[in-house]
Design a protein around this motif. Structure first.
Motif, PDB file in Angstrom:
ATOM      1  N   HIS A   6      52.075  35.999  34.202  1.00 11.02           N
ATOM      2  CA  HIS A   6      50.636  36.140  34.454  1.00 11.02           C
ATOM      3  C   HIS A   6      50.303  36.311  35.929  1.00 11.02           C
ATOM      4  O   HIS A   6      49.161  36.512  36.285  1.00 11.02           O
ATOM      5  CB  HIS A   6      49.843  34.984  33.838  1.00 11.02           C
ATOM      6  N   ALA A   9      48.808  40.765  37.031  1.00  5.98           N
ATOM      7  CA  ALA A   9      47.668  40.734  36.118  1.00  5.98           C
ATOM      8  C   ALA A   9      46.726  41.882  36.417  1.00  5.98           C
ATOM      9  O   ALA A   9      46.701  42.403  37.525  1.00  5.98           O
ATOM     10  CB  ALA A   9      46.929  39.409  36.280  1.00  5.98           C
ATOM     11  N   ALA A  13      41.509  40.111  35.523  1.00  2.00           N
ATOM     12  CA  ALA A  13      41.970  38.737  35.324  1.00  2.00           C
ATOM     13  C   ALA A  13      41.294  37.847  36.364  1.00  2.00           C
ATOM     14  O   ALA A  13      40.745  38.352  37.347  1.00  2.00           O
ATOM     15  CB  ALA A  13      43.480  38.679  35.468  1.00  2.00           C
ATOM     16  N   ARG A  39      43.358  31.704  38.858  1.00  2.00           N
ATOM     17  CA  ARG A  39      44.815  31.694  38.720  1.00  2.00           C
ATOM     18  C   ARG A  39      45.362  31.225  40.052  1.00  2.00           C
ATOM     19  O   ARG A  39      44.839  31.602  41.111  1.00  2.00           O
ATOM     20  CB  ARG A  39      45.354  33.097  38.453  1.00  2.00           C
TER      21      ARG A  39
END
Ligand SMILES: Cc1cc2nc3c(=O)[nH]c(=O)nc-3n(C[C@H](O)[C@H](O)[C@H](O)COP(=O)(O)OP(=O)(O)OC[C@H]3O[C@@H](n4cnc5c(N)ncnc54)[C@H](O)[C@@H]3O)c2cc1C
Ligand code: FES
Lengths: 507, 121
Positions: A6, A9, A13, A39
């Protein structure tokens, strides 16, 4: 070891906050940013969460005191491991930073160049993270003052002794002397007996001010936790019968190929040795020295952050002078782990709050993804930010009190002899440095590098930079013009040339 | 669980997570490299990867910081002469013989039994 997928991304995102350093400051910054929806890539060159304070034992065995419970995984480590939005990249070193111009949801985007794998191995994979915001929490390292014989094997920093005892359960020697200034000497002197070393004495060069002795002042500046911690150190020293003397320091180490004895002298208020007070102590096989801490400035300087008084300048919410770049922990001032954690918490919150604000302001026609990316964020309320900021303020009071209680006056320059090394890497003596200034006109750090090679070696001036700047200033009778020139390192860490043959992939 | 590693050709046991520097200290060594100019012995100093004093040869590759590098099974650690500059890459050094009398070698004697190196020497 490859990072969780992830990290790579789509633009829609949640924004990526890259936190460099997983000590108390960085770990808390990662948690607070991730809990607000960002994130997070939490990058640290070490294996485990915790940095220098919550140092996790890498080697199994009995716990060593002088800090939090070292036997169990620290709660911070568990919290990071169970937070799905944090990708912890262990054994990963940031070796360069580079600003990334638009497009992106925010100004202050940076490319973060990292290398992952066993320390200094050949062929460690090189990769690059594209950070929407950057939180720098790279901490500090011990300052060591030079003195005759400090280059002998067995003379180490206080932090080295602590790291070996706490992280590796290894004693740096069997008969050890501790010298320097600051409360950090105490946990070091306590950790050593627990791994089997005998501490012959702790020599505190300063005369710790009133607030260390007076519970009322320490309580105001440091909080009850700090007072209890200092009290437990004092009790521990008494239990191990370790002599503790103020206004004394190790001013010379003796030995042929390793340290065998030291000279301890009484110091006056300016740290000039009092004539006739010298005593030889031996045999010893290790000396631990620590005169406070020097922040790891290369990444903040690479990002263009302003530095004030030797620390990264931050505002009341940990923002540096560069938009999108925050700093927390020992980088901004030395106040210990609880203060570092409070700053980290605030930095993580502020980074998300600013990213959310920027997305609101973004020109949506040009950057349609910005709003979508920011929709993932749950920015902290003003009340939450204010509460975090107030915890930080008390930590800063403690940092100022600590700095006042433990100054490093210039008398140490009188400990040096002609042949005392000032730069350990390039083996430059004090005599050579003085000639470079007096006879060859070197008037700054860059000039010193070129005329006498001080600061030119493998450590890139980390160990000698502050000391040579002070020595040169004393010889010149004025501060050097470029005191932080040695902290500007194009490569934060050496990279083996072969590893850069291919341009790195960008995540 | 214990690892088998070699220090200047001699077999030692080490623990997972143990650094090269911790092992070298546990074998009684205080220095494992000499300086480029003065040929003087050096070992650990800062302990956290900052000073580059503790450089050592691991599996033929010089300039590895002993305080940062964790041991792997089968690793071969050898003392180092001199140090390179930060980004200089040179071919692996020829093996430094154990008995070169440069003062860097104060540890185990040949034939000394393999022992645990998980604590204080
Ligand atoms: C060796 C040492 C031991 C210490 N032990 C104690 C102690 O026992 N008790 C105490 O009260 N205080 C101790 N201190 C003081 C300590 O620095 C603070 O109390 C606290 O750890 C500061 O937290 P921090 O998050 O700011 O930085 P740190 O805890 O220092 O964390 C910084 C982290 O950044 C990482 N890092 C730095 N540069 C890079 C890079 N370029 N790429 C990737 N990662 C990077 C480092 O690996 C490190 O884990 C110690 C300091 C040192 C230097
Ligand atoms: S002891 Fe300083 S880099 Fe290893």
């Amino acid at each position: 070891m490859s990072a969780p997928s992830h990290i790579a991304a789509p633009l829609t995102a949640p924004p990526l906050v890259v936190v460099v350093g997983a000590g108390p400051a960085g770990a808390r910054a990662a948690l607070s940013a991730a809990r607000c929806g960002a994130r997070v890539a939490l990058v640290d060159s070490g294996e485990r969460i915790g940095g220098q304070y919550h140092r996790q034992p890498a080697v199994a065995g009995k716990a060593v005191a002088g800090g939090p419970d070292a036997s169990a995984a620290h709660p911070l480590e568990l919290a990071v491991a169970t937070q799905p939005r944090i990708a912890h990249l262990p054994r990963t070193t940031v070796w360069a930073l580079e600003p990334l111009p638009e497009p992106g949801p925010a100004p202050g985007r940076h490319l973060v160049h990292v290398q992952q794998g066993p320390a200094d191995d050949r062929g460690r994979p090189v990769r690059t993270l594209a950070a929407d915001a950057l939180v720098l929490c790279t901490g500090a390292f011990d300052r060591a003052l030079p003195f005759p014989g400090w280059e002998l094997p067995g003379v180490v920093t206080a932090g080295a002794a602590q790291a070996l005892a706490r992280g590796q359960r290894t004693a740096v020697g069997g008969r050890v002397v501790v010298s320097g200034t600051g409360p950090f000497l105490l946990p070091v002197a306590l950790a050593l007996p627990e791994v089997g070393a005998r501490v012959l004495g702790v020599y505190e060069a300063g005369n710790p001010a009133r607030w260390l002795r007076s519970p009322a002042a320490a309580l105001r500046d440091g909080g009850p936790g700090r007072v209890a911690e200092l009290g437990s150190y004092a009790a521990g020293l008494a239990r191990h019968r370790v002599p503790y003397r103020t206004r004394h320091a190790v001013v010379a180490a003796h030995g042929r190929d390793r340290v065998e004895a030291v000279t301890v002298a009484r110091l006056d208020a300016g740290w000039h040795p009092v004539a006739g007070s010298e005593q030889r102590i031996g045999p010893v096989d290790a000396v631990c020295v620590g005169y406070g801490f020097t922040p790891q400035l290369e990444l903040p300087l690479a990002a263009g952050c302003a530095v004030r008084g030797g620390h990264v300048a931050v505002d009341a919410r940990q923002a540096t002078t560069v938009p999108g770049v925050y700093a927390a922990g020992e980088l901004t001032g030395v106040a210990g782990a609880p203060a570092a954690a409070a700053e980290g918490e605030l930095a993580g919150l502020a980074a998300v709050a600013d990213l959310a604000d920027l997305a609101d302001l973004a020109d949506l026609a040009e950057r349609p993804w910005a709003a979508e990316a920011a929709a993932h964020l749950a920015p902290p309320s003003p009340a939450r930010l204010a509460a975090a900021a107030s915890r930080v303020r008390s930590g800063r009071r403690f940092a100022r009190a600590l700095a006042r209680a433990h100054p490093v006056p210039g008398g140490w320059r009188g400990w040096l002899r002609e042949d005392t090394l000032v730069c350990r890497c390039e083996e430059v003596s004090y005599g050579e440095l003085r000639d470079a200034v007096a006879a060859r006109g070197a008037d700054g750090m860059r000039a010193l590098k070129l005329t006498c090679r001080a600061g030119l070696g493998a450590c890139q001036g980390r160990v000698c930079g502050r000391n040579t700047a002070e020595l040169a200033a004393a010889l010149l009778g004025a501060p050097v013009a470029d005191p932080h020139a040695m902290d500007r390192r194009p490569l934060a860490h050496p990279v083996r040339l072969g590893d850069l043959a291919e341009p790195p992939p960008i995540d | 669980m214990a690892l088998t590693v070699y220090v200047d050709g001699e077999r030692h046991r080490a623990l997972p997570g143990q650094t090269v520097a911790a092992l070298l200290l546990a074998t009684g060594r205080r220095s494992w490299r000499t300086t480029r100019l003065g040929g003087r012995p050096r070992g650990i100093f800062c302990g956290i990867g900052v000073c580059y004093d503790c450089l050592v040869v691991v599996n033929g590759l010089p300039d590895v910081r002993a305080c940062r590098r964790e041991l792997c099974d089968g690793d071969r650690v050898e003392t180092q002469r001199g140090a390179r500059l930060p980004t200089e890459e040179l071919p692996p050094e020829p093996r430094v013989p154990r008995t070169d009398g440069d003062g860097t070698d104060q540890g185990a004697r040949p034939g000394e039994p393999v022992r645990d190196a998980d604590g204080v020497a």
